[in-house]
Design a protein around this motif. Structure first.
Motif, PDB file in Angstrom:
ATOM      1  N   GLU A  96       0.828  -1.206   0.000  1.00 49.73           N
ATOM      2  CA  GLU A  96       0.000   0.000   0.000  1.00 49.73           C
ATOM      3  C   GLU A  96       0.866   1.261   0.000  1.00 49.73           C
ATOM      4  O   GLU A  96       0.567   2.235  -0.690  1.00 49.73           O
ATOM      5  CB  GLU A  96      -0.899  -0.013   1.239  1.00 49.73           C
ATOM      6  N   LEU A  97       1.933   1.236   0.769  1.00 48.49           N
ATOM      7  CA  LEU A  97       2.851   2.370   0.867  1.00 48.49           C
ATOM      8  C   LEU A  97       4.287   1.848   0.733  1.00 48.49           C
ATOM      9  O   LEU A  97       4.973   1.630   1.723  1.00 48.49           O
ATOM     10  CB  LEU A  97       2.672   3.102   2.204  1.00 48.49           C
ATOM     11  N   PRO A  98       4.743   1.633  -0.495  1.00 45.72           N
ATOM     12  CA  PRO A  98       6.088   1.077  -0.670  1.00 45.72           C
ATOM     13  C   PRO A  98       7.176   2.112  -0.393  1.00 45.72           C
ATOM     14  O   PRO A  98       7.023   3.292  -0.698  1.00 45.72           O
ATOM     15  CB  PRO A  98       6.110   0.663  -2.139  1.00 45.72           C
ATOM     16  N   ALA A  99       8.250   1.650   0.212  1.00 49.13           N
ATOM     17  CA  ALA A  99       9.455   2.461   0.338  1.00 49.13           C
ATOM     18  C   ALA A  99      10.207   2.344  -0.985  1.00 49.13           C
ATOM     19  O   ALA A  99      10.593   1.252  -1.388  1.00 49.13           O
ATOM     20  CB  ALA A  99      10.326   1.953   1.484  1.00 49.13           C
ATOM     21  N   ILE A 100      10.343   3.453  -1.668  1.00 47.67           N
ATOM     22  CA  ILE A 100      11.105   3.498  -2.921  1.00 47.67           C
ATOM     23  C   ILE A 100      12.029   4.690  -2.796  1.00 47.67           C
ATOM     24  O   ILE A 100      11.566   5.824  -2.654  1.00 47.67           O
ATOM     25  CB  ILE A 100      10.186   3.685  -4.149  1.00 47.67           C
ATOM     26  N   PHE A 101      13.335   4.439  -2.776  1.00 47.41           N
ATOM     27  CA  PHE A 101      14.266   5.560  -2.675  1.00 47.41           C
ATOM     28  C   PHE A 101      15.537   5.257  -3.436  1.00 47.41           C
ATOM     29  O   PHE A 101      15.878   4.105  -3.657  1.00 47.41           O
ATOM     30  CB  PHE A 101      14.554   5.932  -1.216  1.00 47.41           C
TER      31      PHE A 101
END
Length: 108
Positions: free
Chosen positions: A78-83
């Motif tokens: 639902e809220l992916p960490a993408i960095f």
């Protein structure tokens, strides 16, 4: 150096393989490495501790916008960490291989 290491996590190796293959097939990443990790985090008021799979995508600054779009569209969270982290040093030959592997895809 224009290289980036882009990270995200998913719940299973199958999910990781799906994202990795899509990124490499679409020439948005030259290589994707996966590894099993254990994450501790707060989610919806509770502290969670879960096994996850971390992915590291090797790409360029120019290809990051399209890679981020792919990850957002296909990510199971639902809220992916993408960095993205800049690669501040590396061999010229490896950097050239990454750029060559991404050739043929217009940068965004």
């Amino acid at each position: 150096m224009d290289l980036l290491a882009v990270f995200t996590t998913v719940a299973t190796q199958e999910q990781a393989d799906t994202l990795a293959r899509a990124a490499v097939e679409q020439r948005l990443a030259a290589c994707v490495q996966t590894e099993a990790i254990r994450s501790t985090y707060r989610w919806q008021g509770a502290v969670e501790c879960e096994v996850e799979v971390r992915l590291m995508f090797k790409t360029t600054r120019q290809h990051y916008p399209a890679l981020e779009t792919l990850l957002r569209e296909r990510h199971p969270y639902e809220l992916p960490a993408i960095f993205a982290l800049p690669v501040i040093a590396g061999t010229a030959e490896y950097a050239a291989w990454v750029r060559d592997s991404l050739a043929g895809v217009p940068a965004q």
